[in-house]
Each structure stands twice: as C-alpha cells, then as structure tokens.
Design a protein around this motif. Structure first.
Motif, PDB file in Angstrom:
ATOM      1  N   LEU A 159       0.823  -1.214   0.000  1.00  0.00           N
ATOM      2  CA  LEU A 159       0.000   0.000   0.000  1.00  0.00           C
ATOM      3  C   LEU A 159       0.856   1.263   0.000  1.00  0.00           C
ATOM      4  O   LEU A 159       0.501   2.262  -0.634  1.00  0.00           O
ATOM      5  CB  LEU A 159      -0.941  -0.012   1.210  1.00  0.00           C
ATOM      6  N   GLN A 160       1.985   1.232   0.690  1.00  0.00           N
ATOM      7  CA  GLN A 160       2.879   2.401   0.685  1.00  0.00           C
ATOM      8  C   GLN A 160       3.357   2.722  -0.724  1.00  0.00           C
ATOM      9  O   GLN A 160       3.411   3.884  -1.129  1.00  0.00           O
ATOM     10  CB  GLN A 160       4.081   2.159   1.599  1.00  0.00           C
ATOM     11  N   TRP A 161       3.700   1.686  -1.488  1.00  0.00           N
ATOM     12  CA  TRP A 161       4.178   1.930  -2.857  1.00  0.00           C
ATOM     13  C   TRP A 161       3.042   2.347  -3.779  1.00  0.00           C
ATOM     14  O   TRP A 161       3.255   3.102  -4.740  1.00  0.00           O
ATOM     15  CB  TRP A 161       4.900   0.694  -3.391  1.00  0.00           C
ATOM     16  N   GLU A 162       1.834   1.889  -3.491  1.00  0.00           N
ATOM     17  CA  GLU A 162       0.665   2.261  -4.303  1.00  0.00           C
ATOM     18  C   GLU A 162       0.535   3.786  -4.399  1.00  0.00           C
ATOM     19  O   GLU A 162       0.185   4.323  -5.453  1.00  0.00           O
ATOM     20  CB  GLU A 162      -0.602   1.657  -3.676  1.00  0.00           C
ATOM     21  N   LYS A 163       0.856   4.475  -3.311  1.00  0.00           N
ATOM     22  CA  LYS A 163       0.693   5.931  -3.271  1.00  0.00           C
ATOM     23  C   LYS A 163       1.715   6.666  -4.141  1.00  0.00           C
ATOM     24  O   LYS A 163       1.603   7.874  -4.342  1.00  0.00           O
ATOM     25  CB  LYS A 163       0.812   6.415  -1.818  1.00  0.00           C
ATOM     26  N   HIS A 164       2.718   5.948  -4.654  1.00  0.00           N
ATOM     27  CA  HIS A 164       3.811   6.644  -5.345  1.00  0.00           C
ATOM     28  C   HIS A 164       4.134   6.077  -6.734  1.00  0.00           C
ATOM     29  O   HIS A 164       5.101   6.512  -7.353  1.00  0.00           O
ATOM     30  CB  HIS A 164       5.074   6.575  -4.481  1.00  0.00           C
ATOM     31  N   ILE A 165       3.321   5.150  -7.214  1.00  0.00           N
ATOM     32  CA  ILE A 165       3.699   4.500  -8.477  1.00  0.00           C
ATOM     33  C   ILE A 165       3.596   5.423  -9.696  1.00  0.00           C
ATOM     34  O   ILE A 165       4.099   5.099 -10.758  1.00  0.00           O
ATOM     35  CB  ILE A 165       2.899   3.210  -8.735  1.00  0.00           C
ATOM     36  N   ASP A 166       2.949   6.577  -9.518  1.00  0.00           N
ATOM     37  CA  ASP A 166       2.861   7.523 -10.641  1.00  0.00           C
ATOM     38  C   ASP A 166       3.906   8.636 -10.537  1.00  0.00           C
ATOM     39  O   ASP A 166       3.804   9.652 -11.223  1.00  0.00           O
ATOM     40  CB  ASP A 166       1.452   8.132 -10.707  1.00  0.00           C
ATOM     41  N   ASP A 167       4.901   8.444  -9.691  1.00  0.00           N
ATOM     42  CA  ASP A 167       5.926   9.478  -9.497  1.00  0.00           C
ATOM     43  C   ASP A 167       6.846   9.643 -10.714  1.00  0.00           C
ATOM     44  O   ASP A 167       7.587  10.613 -10.803  1.00  0.00           O
ATOM     45  CB  ASP A 167       6.789   9.162  -8.259  1.00  0.00           C
ATOM     46  N   GLY A 168       6.832   8.669 -11.631  1.00  0.00           N
ATOM     47  CA  GLY A 168       7.628   8.798 -12.858  1.00  0.00           C
ATOM     48  C   GLY A 168       8.933   8.037 -12.857  1.00  0.00           C
ATOM     49  O   GLY A 168       9.551   7.859 -13.904  1.00  0.00           O
ATOM     50  N   ASN A 169       9.393   7.606 -11.690  1.00  0.00           N
ATOM     51  CA  ASN A 169      10.682   6.890 -11.634  1.00  0.00           C
ATOM     52  C   ASN A 169      10.509   5.464 -11.112  1.00  0.00           C
ATOM     53  O   ASN A 169      11.449   4.850 -10.631  1.00  0.00           O
ATOM     54  CB  ASN A 169      11.674   7.648 -10.735  1.00  0.00           C
ATOM     55  N   GLY A 194      -9.183  -2.649  -5.905  1.00  0.00           N
ATOM     56  CA  GLY A 194      -9.483  -1.405  -6.625  1.00  0.00           C
ATOM     57  C   GLY A 194      -8.307  -0.473  -6.805  1.00  0.00           C
ATOM     58  O   GLY A 194      -8.413   0.538  -7.502  1.00  0.00           O
ATOM     59  N   THR A 195      -7.157  -0.788  -6.191  1.00  0.00           N
ATOM     60  CA  THR A 195      -5.958   0.045  -6.392  1.00  0.00           C
ATOM     61  C   THR A 195      -5.229  -0.400  -7.662  1.00  0.00           C
ATOM     62  O   THR A 195      -5.480  -1.488  -8.185  1.00  0.00           O
ATOM     63  CB  THR A 195      -4.990  -0.075  -5.202  1.00  0.00           C
ATOM     64  N   LYS A 196      -4.313   0.421  -8.124  1.00  0.00           N
ATOM     65  CA  LYS A 196      -3.549   0.062  -9.337  1.00  0.00           C
ATOM     66  C   LYS A 196      -2.693  -1.184  -9.105  1.00  0.00           C
ATOM     67  O   LYS A 196      -2.631  -2.080  -9.953  1.00  0.00           O
ATOM     68  CB  LYS A 196      -2.677   1.240  -9.776  1.00  0.00           C
ATOM     69  N   LEU A 197      -2.011  -1.219  -7.943  1.00  0.00           N
ATOM     70  CA  LEU A 197      -1.173  -2.385  -7.658  1.00  0.00           C
ATOM     71  C   LEU A 197      -2.035  -3.616  -7.409  1.00  0.00           C
ATOM     72  O   LEU A 197      -1.675  -4.731  -7.813  1.00  0.00           O
ATOM     73  CB  LEU A 197      -0.257  -2.121  -6.459  1.00  0.00           C
ATOM     74  N   GLY A 198      -3.167  -3.414  -6.749  1.00  0.00           N
ATOM     75  CA  GLY A 198      -4.090  -4.522  -6.524  1.00  0.00           C
ATOM     76  C   GLY A 198      -4.555  -5.127  -7.831  1.00  0.00           C
ATOM     77  O   GLY A 198      -4.623  -6.363  -7.984  1.00  0.00           O
ATOM     78  N   ASN A 199      -4.845  -4.271  -8.811  1.00  0.00           N
ATOM     79  CA  ASN A 199      -5.268  -4.758 -10.133  1.00  0.00           C
ATOM     80  C   ASN A 199      -4.138  -5.489 -10.853  1.00  0.00           C
ATOM     81  O   ASN A 199      -4.366  -6.481 -11.547  1.00  0.00           O
ATOM     82  CB  ASN A 199      -5.762  -3.596 -10.990  1.00  0.00           C
ATOM     83  N   MET A 200      -2.921  -5.010 -10.669  1.00  0.00           N
ATOM     84  CA  MET A 200      -1.774  -5.654 -11.314  1.00  0.00           C
ATOM     85  C   MET A 200      -1.541  -7.073 -10.782  1.00  0.00           C
ATOM     86  O   MET A 200      -1.100  -7.958 -11.507  1.00  0.00           O
ATOM     87  CB  MET A 200      -0.501  -4.836 -11.107  1.00  0.00           C
ATOM     88  N   ILE A 201      -1.839  -7.281  -9.508  1.00  0.00           N
ATOM     89  CA  ILE A 201      -1.643  -8.597  -8.890  1.00  0.00           C
ATOM     90  C   ILE A 201      -2.583  -9.642  -9.500  1.00  0.00           C
ATOM     91  O   ILE A 201      -2.287 -10.834  -9.476  1.00  0.00           O
ATOM     92  CB  ILE A 201      -1.835  -8.494  -7.358  1.00  0.00           C
ATOM     93  N   ASN A 202      -3.696  -9.178 -10.090  1.00  0.00           N
ATOM     94  CA  ASN A 202      -4.656 -10.078 -10.741  1.00  0.00           C
ATOM     95  C   ASN A 202      -5.140 -11.133  -9.741  1.00  0.00           C
ATOM     96  O   ASN A 202      -5.035 -12.349  -9.961  1.00  0.00           O
ATOM     97  CB  ASN A 202      -4.020 -10.746 -11.969  1.00  0.00           C
ATOM     98  N   TYR A 203      -5.663 -10.630  -8.637  1.00  0.00           N
ATOM     99  CA  TYR A 203      -5.997 -11.463  -7.476  1.00  0.00           C
ATOM    100  C   TYR A 203      -6.991 -12.584  -7.806  1.00  0.00           C
ATOM    101  O   TYR A 203      -6.839 -13.720  -7.382  1.00  0.00           O
ATOM    102  CB  TYR A 203      -6.558 -10.568  -6.371  1.00  0.00           C
TER     103      TYR A 203
END
Length: 309
Positions: A193-203, A294-303
C-alpha cells in the motif's frame, strides 16, 4: 592479481561470510534472530540500528538500479536479471556482498560510494524507509509484486530453511504472524500500500512475478526500456536463458553456496493451495479487499486469477 583472481577472492569472501553468519544463527533463539526498528521486525544477524542510521546518509546516484520487493517476491531473480543485462552492456561483474541495501555493517556505505556506476542494489524496506537521496536524485526503482498467498507459502518455507530467520513449528503458526504483519519485514499489505501511493511518481516501474513467469522476454524488454539499456534481441535472449528459474536453481550452489536450494525452492505460481485452508484463504481475501482491492497495484496482482481456489 588478475581480474578473475580478484573476482574469485570476492566470491570466496562472500561465501565465507554467509557460512559464518549461518553458524552464529544456530546458537540463537527465534526471538534473538529478530529485532525491531521503527515498528518493523528485521533479521538481527543481517541488519542493525547503526546500519539503518548510516543508510539514511547513503549518497544515491541518478543511474543507480534499485530493486524493491517484499520478501519472496522475486528478489534474487530480478537482481540476477539486472546483473546479466549490465554484464552484456558494460561487462560489469556483480558486487555480491553489497546487493541488499540494509544488510551488513555501517561502513559498507563507504565501500558502496566507491563503486563505479551503475550500481545494482535491492531492498525489502518500505517506501518511507528508503534513503531520501534516492528520491532527490530521481533514481529509477523497480518494484516486483507477487500475489500474497504464494508469497506467504514461499516465505514460510524460506523462514524454516534459512538459519538467520526465526523458524516455525507449523504453517498455522507462521500464517498467524503473516496475516498480522508480525513477520520479518512486517506486513505484506502495508508494504504494498505504501508503494501504491507513489507509483505515478515517474521513476518507478512495477512488474509482477506472475507476468515474469508467463512471458519473461516481454518483461525483460520492459526493464530494458525503463533503464534505457540498449540490448539487442540476441542479448535479451541470452539474459533470458541465464535467468530462468531452472537455470538459476541449477547454478544456485555457485551463487549462494549451501543455501542455494533455500533461495531457489520451487518458483511456482499457485503453490499456496498446498498449505492454505479455506478459512486462511478467506482471511487473506479480507485483507486484500481492505487494503488493495481497486488500487492500481491490486489490479496488477490479478488477485481473482491467482488467489481463488
């Protein structure tokens, strides 16, 4: 001393250190094998408060390669991939003893500061504990995710076979700690969840263990594009051949000594079904729903694809 002799000496030193730490661990209780720093548990034989404090002053570089994962999500696999890519381009040998950012003694950062670029580093620490200079320099970070159920089973076996980690008498006891975040490196869900908040930072580039297993060449190409590594198709194929799970497991005694089979056990998708009860599965489902649905990372995990019976 020739380059090959120097490389051999470095590897022998690394292996000797692994052996020494493993021997120390046999004399320690499960409680002694862990310590808490800022509310998160770490392996006491590999990390220390002094090292964490020194790490905060690490001088990051724009061209560093930082791989960040929760434990058992593909750390060693991804480190190997980046080392092989950089070897193809720069003929650059890996610095085995410095790979994990938070491991070792405080003086390791002086050694790291003297290493030529690009440096490959990895870590299991949370976003908020990454040294600030990585963000100031906009260092590119590669995050590898893995579904939480396979992560749990892999982590359980790893804990019981790695002497520096507390072992568990049963899967049920491990699961109780895993679901509450009372394991080394803390909660899988808090970490993600911590990384979810920053995945659009560009790096930041996020890949998943499952996608890497399904189509490694495609994911290797994403890594090349992200880091601006101009590998040819032939070079990517060479990297792929050296970094399949079977290839790495076959060579694990050379890379990790007697702990080779500990680091490279199965590498499968869906192994969680071998240990999870239906009730435990529902507990993880509830945690996923609470934190990541519903988060971007949650969707990527393809739960739904990877975490349902």
């Amino acid at each position: 001393m020739s380059v090959s002799e120097g490389k051999k000496t470095m590897k022998e030193k690394f292996m000797a250190e692994i052996k020494k730490v493993a021997q120390q661990a046999t004399k320690m209780t499960p409680e002694e094998l862990k310590f808490s720093y800022k509310g998160i548990l770490y392996p006491s034989l590999l990390c220390s408060e002094a090292t964490f404090q020194a790490m905060e002053k690490l001088d990051a570089r724009e061209d560093d390669v930082l791989i960040v994962t929760y434990p058992k999500c593909g750390t060693n696999w991804t480190i190997k991939i980046l080392h092989e890519m950089l070897f193809e381009i720069h003929n650059k040998e890996p610095t085995l003893d410095q790979a994990m950012l938070e491991f070792g003694k405080p003086e390791k950062y002086e050694y790291l500061n003297q290493q030529p670029s690009p440096r490959v580093m990895s870590s299991h620490i949370t976003y908020e504990n990454i040294p600030k200079t990585f963000f100031e320099k906009k260092t590119k970070m590669l995050i590898i995710l893995r579904n939480p159920k396979d992560t749990a089973v892999s982590y359980y076996h790893f804990s019981n076979n790695n002497p520096v980690l507390p072992s568990y008498e049963s899967w049920d006891l491990f699961f109780k700690d895993y679901i509450t975040g009372n394991v080394i490196y803390g909660s899988y869900f808090d970490f993600t969840l911590q990384w979810e908040k920053h995945i659009d930072d560009g790096n930041i580039l996020v890949l998943t263990f499952e996608d890497m297993k399904a189509d490694l060449p495609k994911e290797l190409k994403k890594i090349c594009d992200f880091y601006g590594l101009a590998l040819t198709d032939e070079q990517i194929k060479l990297v792929q051949e050296k970094t399949t799970f079977s290839s790495m497991k076959q060579n694990s005694t050379k890379s990790h000594g007697n702990l080779g089979n500990v680091f490279f056990r199965k590498g499968e998708v869906g192994d969680w079904k071998s240990l999870f009860t239906e009730e435990q599965s529902k507990e993880v489902d509830a945690q996923f729903e609470k934190y990541l649905a519903g988060t971007k990372l949650g969707n990527m995990i393809n739960y739904e694809k990877y975490c349902t019976f």
